[in-house]
Design a protein around this motif. Structure first.
Motif, PDB file in Angstrom:
ATOM      1  N   ILE A  57      -5.429 -68.487  63.875  1.00 23.29           N
ATOM      2  CA  ILE A  57      -6.015 -69.309  62.814  1.00 23.29           C
ATOM      3  C   ILE A  57      -4.936 -69.741  61.829  1.00 23.29           C
ATOM      4  N   SER A  58      -4.012 -68.836  61.513  1.00 21.01           N
ATOM      5  CA  SER A  58      -2.940 -69.178  60.564  1.00 21.01           C
ATOM      6  C   SER A  58      -2.031 -70.267  61.127  1.00 21.01           C
ATOM      7  N   LYS A  59      -1.735 -70.205  62.441  1.00 23.42           N
ATOM      8  CA  LYS A  59      -0.880 -71.221  63.062  1.00 23.42           C
ATOM      9  C   LYS A  59      -1.570 -72.589  63.047  1.00 23.42           C
ATOM     10  N   ILE A  60      -2.871 -72.594  63.331  1.00 24.63           N
ATOM     11  CA  ILE A  60      -3.618 -73.852  63.317  1.00 24.63           C
ATOM     12  C   ILE A  60      -3.719 -74.389  61.889  1.00 24.63           C
ATOM     13  N   ALA A  61      -3.954 -73.484  60.928  1.00 26.42           N
ATOM     14  CA  ALA A  61      -4.085 -73.900  59.526  1.00 26.42           C
ATOM     15  C   ALA A  61      -2.792 -74.523  59.015  1.00 26.42           C
ATOM     16  N   ARG A  62      -1.655 -74.016  59.474  1.00 25.12           N
ATOM     17  CA  ARG A  62      -0.376 -74.584  59.033  1.00 25.12           C
ATOM     18  C   ARG A  62      -0.285 -76.059  59.399  1.00 25.12           C
ATOM     19  N   ILE A  63      -0.866 -76.425  60.551  1.00 22.05           N
ATOM     20  CA  ILE A  63      -0.802 -77.807  61.017  1.00 22.05           C
ATOM     21  C   ILE A  63      -1.956 -78.637  60.467  1.00 22.05           C
ATOM     22  N   ASP A  64      -3.167 -78.068  60.434  1.00 18.94           N
ATOM     23  CA  ASP A  64      -4.378 -78.859  60.170  1.00 18.94           C
ATOM     24  C   ASP A  64      -4.891 -78.803  58.732  1.00 18.94           C
ATOM     25  N   TYR A  65      -4.526 -77.748  57.986  1.00 21.92           N
ATOM     26  CA  TYR A  65      -5.071 -77.660  56.622  1.00 21.92           C
ATOM     27  C   TYR A  65      -4.187 -78.463  55.664  1.00 21.92           C
ATOM     28  N   PHE A  81      -5.025 -63.246  54.760  1.00 21.98           N
ATOM     29  CA  PHE A  81      -3.642 -62.838  54.509  1.00 21.98           C
ATOM     30  C   PHE A  81      -2.674 -63.586  55.416  1.00 21.98           C
ATOM     31  N   ARG A  82      -2.973 -63.622  56.715  1.00 20.12           N
ATOM     32  CA  ARG A  82      -2.086 -64.299  57.656  1.00 20.12           C
ATOM     33  C   ARG A  82      -1.982 -65.791  57.350  1.00 20.12           C
ATOM     34  N   THR A  83      -3.111 -66.390  56.998  1.00 19.76           N
ATOM     35  CA  THR A  83      -3.124 -67.833  56.733  1.00 19.76           C
ATOM     36  C   THR A  83      -2.371 -68.161  55.452  1.00 19.76           C
ATOM     37  N   LEU A  84      -2.616 -67.391  54.401  1.00 19.01           N
ATOM     38  CA  LEU A  84      -1.904 -67.633  53.142  1.00 19.01           C
ATOM     39  C   LEU A  84      -0.404 -67.406  53.304  1.00 19.01           C
ATOM     40  N   LYS A  85      -0.053 -66.389  54.057  1.00 24.14           N
ATOM     41  CA  LYS A  85       1.368 -66.124  54.299  1.00 24.14           C
ATOM     42  C   LYS A  85       2.016 -67.299  55.022  1.00 24.14           C
ATOM     43  N   GLU A  86       1.301 -67.858  55.996  1.00 24.43           N
ATOM     44  CA  GLU A  86       1.823 -69.006  56.751  1.00 24.43           C
ATOM     45  C   GLU A  86       1.938 -70.237  55.858  1.00 24.43           C
ATOM     46  N   LEU A  87       0.912 -70.511  55.066  1.00 25.16           N
ATOM     47  CA  LEU A  87       0.920 -71.703  54.208  1.00 25.16           C
ATOM     48  C   LEU A  87       1.941 -71.591  53.085  1.00 25.16           C
ATOM     49  N   SER A  88       2.214 -70.372  52.646  1.00 22.31           N
ATOM     50  CA  SER A  88       3.161 -70.200  51.534  1.00 22.31           C
ATOM     51  C   SER A  88       4.583 -70.557  51.918  1.00 22.31           C
ATOM     52  N   CYS A  90     -10.215 -48.859  52.825  1.00 25.77           N
ATOM     53  CA  CYS A  90      -8.816 -48.674  52.404  1.00 25.77           C
ATOM     54  C   CYS A  90      -7.912 -49.753  53.013  1.00 25.77           C
ATOM     55  N   GLU A  91      -8.105 -50.037  54.295  1.00 25.44           N
ATOM     56  CA  GLU A  91      -7.289 -51.050  54.961  1.00 25.44           C
ATOM     57  C   GLU A  91      -7.589 -52.441  54.401  1.00 25.44           C
ATOM     58  N   ARG A  92      -8.872 -52.704  54.114  1.00 25.84           N
ATOM     59  CA  ARG A  92      -9.240 -53.994  53.514  1.00 25.84           C
ATOM     60  C   ARG A  92      -8.605 -54.133  52.133  1.00 25.84           C
ATOM     61  N   TRP A  93      -8.602 -53.047  51.396  1.00 29.13           N
ATOM     62  CA  TRP A  93      -8.004 -53.035  50.055  1.00 29.13           C
ATOM     63  C   TRP A  93      -6.510 -53.354  50.129  1.00 29.13           C
ATOM     64  N   LEU A  94      -5.821 -52.803  51.132  1.00 32.47           N
ATOM     65  CA  LEU A  94      -4.393 -53.095  51.298  1.00 32.47           C
ATOM     66  C   LEU A  94      -4.171 -54.564  51.626  1.00 32.47           C
ATOM     67  N   LEU A  95      -5.029 -55.118  52.493  1.00 27.57           N
ATOM     68  CA  LEU A  95      -4.933 -56.542  52.809  1.00 27.57           C
ATOM     69  C   LEU A  95      -5.175 -57.388  51.574  1.00 27.57           C
ATOM     70  N   CYS A  96      -6.157 -56.974  50.777  1.00 22.87           N
ATOM     71  CA  CYS A  96      -6.466 -57.698  49.540  1.00 22.87           C
ATOM     72  C   CYS A  96      -5.276 -57.657  48.584  1.00 22.87           C
ATOM     73  N   LEU A  97      -4.602 -56.505  48.532  1.00 24.83           N
ATOM     74  CA  LEU A  97      -3.398 -56.375  47.692  1.00 24.83           C
ATOM     75  C   LEU A  97      -2.311 -57.349  48.159  1.00 24.83           C
ATOM     76  N   LYS A  98      -2.123 -57.446  49.461  1.00 26.22           N
ATOM     77  CA  LYS A  98      -1.117 -58.370  50.001  1.00 26.22           C
ATOM     78  C   LYS A  98      -1.478 -59.821  49.675  1.00 26.22           C
ATOM     79  N   ILE A  99      -2.781 -60.123  49.712  1.00 23.19           N
ATOM     80  CA  ILE A  99      -3.229 -61.482  49.379  1.00 23.19           C
ATOM     81  C   ILE A  99      -2.954 -61.782  47.910  1.00 23.19           C
ATOM     82  N   ILE A 100      -3.259 -60.839  47.038  1.00 24.76           N
ATOM     83  CA  ILE A 100      -3.017 -61.022  45.600  1.00 24.76           C
ATOM     84  C   ILE A 100      -1.523 -61.247  45.348  1.00 24.76           C
ATOM     85  N   ARG A 101      -0.701 -60.449  46.040  1.00 27.19           N
ATOM     86  CA  ARG A 101       0.752 -60.631  45.909  1.00 27.19           C
ATOM     87  C   ARG A 101       1.147 -62.047  46.318  1.00 27.19           C
TER      88      ARG A 101
END
Length: 902
Positions: free
Chosen positions: A117-125, A156-163, A223-234
């Protein structure tokens, strides 16, 4: 032909067979899948396999389908000239299908789909997929724990790709996403951390584990979702706002989020000790969470230093980190990754240039507050805060703790050293400083000393003197005193540039360091290794009257039994030989034994880094030594043996090629004595069909150039290599400069024999270059053509007529005369044509009358009615009159041309 639903059974069968251990089954399946990749409907079939409920248990097949899906997106999602790619209709179907399959239970497949989804979003979003984030946000409202975890994985993956997209429009899009998503993510993060801490409290109070397994699994997923959320906030804060170091605009989320992150660290640490034995799964989470929280704070400080410098952020974070470094709880001492991040934070703050006083002034009577003045005001405030946080007493205490606690070798360090000295050497001295605690402590100490050298100089000298008094040179047992002396020696080695004001190296060396080497007890390897480090670091402070003694000490250290000591001595010896004040006279008689020790050392070491280190010393010795010829036979044998043993290790072979180039240069015109070694090596390196071509070609070409530059005459084997150069240039112009120098060498060295053998290759080479490279490349190539014509005025011009025609076109239609590079090209090209006029007038007349030249000129916009020769004369009068060609000879040569030419 497009694939459809009827092809699903065949697709499933191919995917299954591609996992077979039987090569006769696997290879045909892989080939069939590879051929199907570009067919319409391929990705849709894969998507059906991934999402099929009846295949949920077939994890390996579904995972393989997701891998092929990802590869298909990478290759065919964008429109390509050589392929029809994936149709817009199929893309719409795939995007919709992906967002309908969010609750994937298998983690690996869910991760692969998130990446997809992140790879597609980089091209299409946002143009083709504007609804992506709104659909994900809507799904979050009613999602269970698993689904929300998967959605946050996708986010997280999509935001990381778009950033990572750098266009201004893309950065604006990301800023807009940040403004919409930050508040929701932050609220969920805060809610989750409260849930986690509440459940942790309940777990800590339960002596017998009566919580259900399902509840623990759900908590771990939170706990794992919280860590992902932390990475997104970062990601949102780091990439969603411009750095305040440039715009000096406050980033509100930094001030809002940072104190809460610090509180979360403190809260999690309260469970660190109890969970280690009772709840190891959650203890591992606490370690990851605390480390990640500190990394996020470091990232905030680096990206937005002014916002982080606020009084509600920097003081509590800095104080917390300093306290954990200086006075950690007993259990935290073993939590190295956490302590490393505390040190990274303190180091980042101490060396932050935005917090240091600005040296720029201010215009008198300027009423408007400029950005620079705003920066200066903030720096002044933060500087005051840091001064209050770090009074002199705390700075001295921190320095003492770093040296006395974190520099000291532990029992596990000594055991590791004993088991593998070579590996220990590289881990201690060549590892990334943020990966290990001791290198990180050393990096922090260096920054602390740089900021407070006048305060800490006497302190470090005092610790050094105390350590030397407490551990005489005669000590052989590994005592706390010996380990402290090792730590003190490290401290003195790292800050030599400032410590030299407080410590005389000559007195230290004669009074202590040289005496340390007289103690040959095996335990003294600890001190000997550090003496080797000191001798290398203090090279700039060693005076002429001590150099000889230091060289002898390093040679002695190269003879030690311990590999770690010998490698440290090897590196320090490199520093001395490379030093501008290196005393060749004081080292000449040590050279034979040094060569022997190097040859012996490279035979004994096993690791790549060790071999490279020794090769580097050998290269430097060759470059410095005036008597290389004396040791040439031994060096040839050495290089031959190491090259044979390095088969398949291209990185090591690169270092060998560099050393061989130094060897050839040092031998000069006596290079032929090593042709039996270097010419076969060269032949392999310049073969563009060799498997190692990508790694070895550049250094092989430089070796080739060095061989030609130092060859007294041409030899048949070397002469036969020239066509390889044409193959190199045919592939790319990356190595044009060195190729030009090689060609010059062949022309001058090979003479008539070279031209008669490789005339067609020379013509092809020049035709490839002229007209196909930029002005800079052309300027480097034109001297080769000039040399050719000077050496062979009658033979060469007809051979290179194609290149010469292009030079005529450049002269007559060469573009803007106000461009210096184009003017230089036109002048050089005109000078070459003028030389042909002087040395081979008849051929120039023939060249300018060729129909193919007229065709080229017409394509370039040259008027058909113009006389080529008259236009060239105009160019010569304008451009060439100041060159080496006599103006009188030029006019006389023109007068000899037949009148019909005009």
């Amino acid at each position: 032909m497009a694939l459809s639903a009827s092809d699903l059974p065949a697709m499933y069968s191919l995917l299954t067979n591609s996992l077979s251990a039987d090569e006769s089954v696997r290879k045909p399946a892989e080939a069939a899948l590879s051929q199907s990749e570009s067919r319409p409907g391929f990705c849709s079939c894969l998507m059906e396999v991934i999402t099929a409920k009846d295949l949920a248990a077939q994890v390996d097949v579904r995972l393989m389908a997701s891998v092929y899906f990802k590869n298909g997106v990478n290759r065919y999602w964008r429109n390509r000239r050589d392929s029809s790619g994936i149709s817009n209709e199929e893309k719409i179907h795939l995007r919709q299908k992906l967002l309908l399959h969010l609750r994937e239970e298998n983690y690996q497949i869910a991760l692969m789909l998130a990446v997809l989804i992140s790879k597609i979003a980089r091209i299409d979003y946002p143009k083709e997929w504007p609804e992506l984030f709104s659909v994900l946000a809507q799904q979050l409202q009613s999602a269970d724990i698993l689904t929300s975890h998967r959605i946050f994985m996708i986010l997280f993956r999509t935001l990381k790709e778009l950033s990572t997209k750098r266009l201004t429009s893309d950065q604006r899009n990301f800023a807009e996403i940040s403004s919409h998503f930050f508040d929701y993510s932050w609220r969920l993060w805060q809610s989750d951390v409260q849930t986690i801490l509440c459940d942790f409290s309940a777990l800590a109070q339960c002596i017998s584990s009566d919580a259900s397994e399902q509840h623990r699994d759900d908590l771990y997923l939170i706990c794992e979702r919280w860590l992902l959320c932390l990475k997104i906030i970062r990601q949102l804060i780091i990439s969603g706002f411009p750095s305040d170091a440039k715009c000096v605009q406050e980033v509100r989320p930094v001030k809002e989020v940072s104190p809460v992150l610090l509180n979360a660290i403190q809260s999690f640490l309260t469970y660190y000790s109890s969970f280690q034995t009772q709840h190891p799964k959650f203890w591992d989470f606490i370690k990851r969470a605390c480390t990640k929280l500190l990394k996020v704070l470091v990232a905030f400080q680096t990206r937005h230093p002014y916002s982080f410098g606020d009084e509600c952020v920097l003081p509590p974070v800095m104080d917390f980190c300093l306290n954990k470094i200086s006075d950690p709880e007993h259990d935290i001492l073993s939590f190295e990754q956490f302590l490393i991040q505390c040190m990274v934070m303190v180091k980042s703050i101490l060396e932050c240039k935005e917090y240091k006083p600005s040296l720029t002034g201010r215009v008198i009577d300027e009423n408007r507050v400029t950005i620079e003045q705003m920066k200066k005001n903030i720096s002044s405030i933060v500087g005051g805060v840091l001064t209050s946080l770090l009074p002199n007493e705390r700075i001295v205490l921190l320095c003492n703790i770093l040296i006395r606690r974190y520099f000291v070798l532990s029992a596990s360090d000594l055991e590791e050293w004993y088991q593998n000295p070579e590996s220990f050497h590289h881990e201690q001295d060549m590892v990334q400083w943020t990966e290990k605690l001791r290198p990180c402590a050393e990096a922090l100490y260096i920054v602390l000393f740089e900021n407070h050298s006048q305060l800490l100089g006497p302190v470090v000298v005092s610790i050094l003197q105390e350590a030397m008094r407490g551990c005489p040179t005669s000590v052989t047992e590994i005592t706390p005193g010996l380990l402290l002396k090792d730590a003190a020696y490290s401290a003195a080695a790292h800050v030599y540039y400032e410590l030299s004001n407080y410590l005389s190296f000559k007195d230290w060396f004669n009074g202590a360091l040289s005496l340390e080497l007289s103690n040959d007890h095996p335990n003294m390897r600890i001190i000997h290794r550090k003496v080797a480090l000191i001798l290398g670091q203090w090279v700039s402070e060693i005076k002429d009257d001590t150099k000889r003694s230091v060289y002898c000490a390093l040679i002695r250290l190269l003879q030690e039994k311990d590999l770690s000591v010998r490698l440290a001595a090897c590196r320090s010896l490199c520093f001395h030989i490379e030093d501008a004040n290196f005393s060749e006279q004081g080292f000449t008689d040590l050279l034979p034994i040094c060569w022997g020790l190097c040859f012996k050392l490279i035979e004994e070491v096993q690791e790549f880094d060790s071999k490279v280190q020794v090769l580097n010393l050998i290269s430097i010795l060759i470059g410095r030594g005036n008597e290389v010829i004396t040791f040439a036979d031994k060096l040839v044998q050495f290089f031959q043996k190491v090259w044979e043993e390095s088969s398949g290790e291209s990185l090591l072979q690169i270092q060998l090629l560099i050393a061989l180039r130094s060897f050839v240069t040092a031998l000069g015109y006596q290079t032929p004595i090593c042709y039996n070694l270097i010419l076969p090596i060269l032949q392999k390196g310049i073969d563009i069909n060799s498997p190692d071509e990508l790694n070895l070609l550049e250094d092989s070409l430089q070796l080739w150039e060095a061989i030609l530059s130092n060859a007294p005459s041409m030899v048949p084997q070397l002469l036969a290599y020239f066509p390889c150069l044409v193959e190199v240039i045919e592939r790319s112009f990356d190595h044009l400069q060195v190729a030009v120098h090689i060609t010059e060498g062949y022309i001058i060295l090979g003479g008539t024999e070279f031209l008669s053998m490789h005339a067609s290759s020379v013509a092809k080479l020049l035709d490839l270059i002229v007209g196909n490279v930029n002005d800079r490349g052309l300027l480097s190539t034109l001297p080769v053509i000039d040399i050719l014509i000077q050496c062979f005025p009658m033979e060469v011009p007809p051979l290179i007529s194609s290149a010469l025609q292009k030079l005529v076109v450049i002269c007559l239609t060469g573009g803007d005369d106000h461009d210096p590079s184009k003017t230089a090209v036109k002048a050089s090209a005109a000078a070459i044509l003028a030389r042909i006029l002087v040395m081979n007038s008849n051929y120039l007349a023939q060249l300018t009358s060729q129909p193919s030249l007229m065709l080229l000129l017409q394509k370039a916009g040259f008027p058909a009615e113009e006389n080529i020769l008259l236009c060239l004369i105009d160019i010569w009068l304008e451009k060439v009159s100041g060159t080496c060609i006599s103006f009188t000879r030029l006019i006389r040569s023109c007068s000899m041309l037949p009148c019909s030419m005009f």
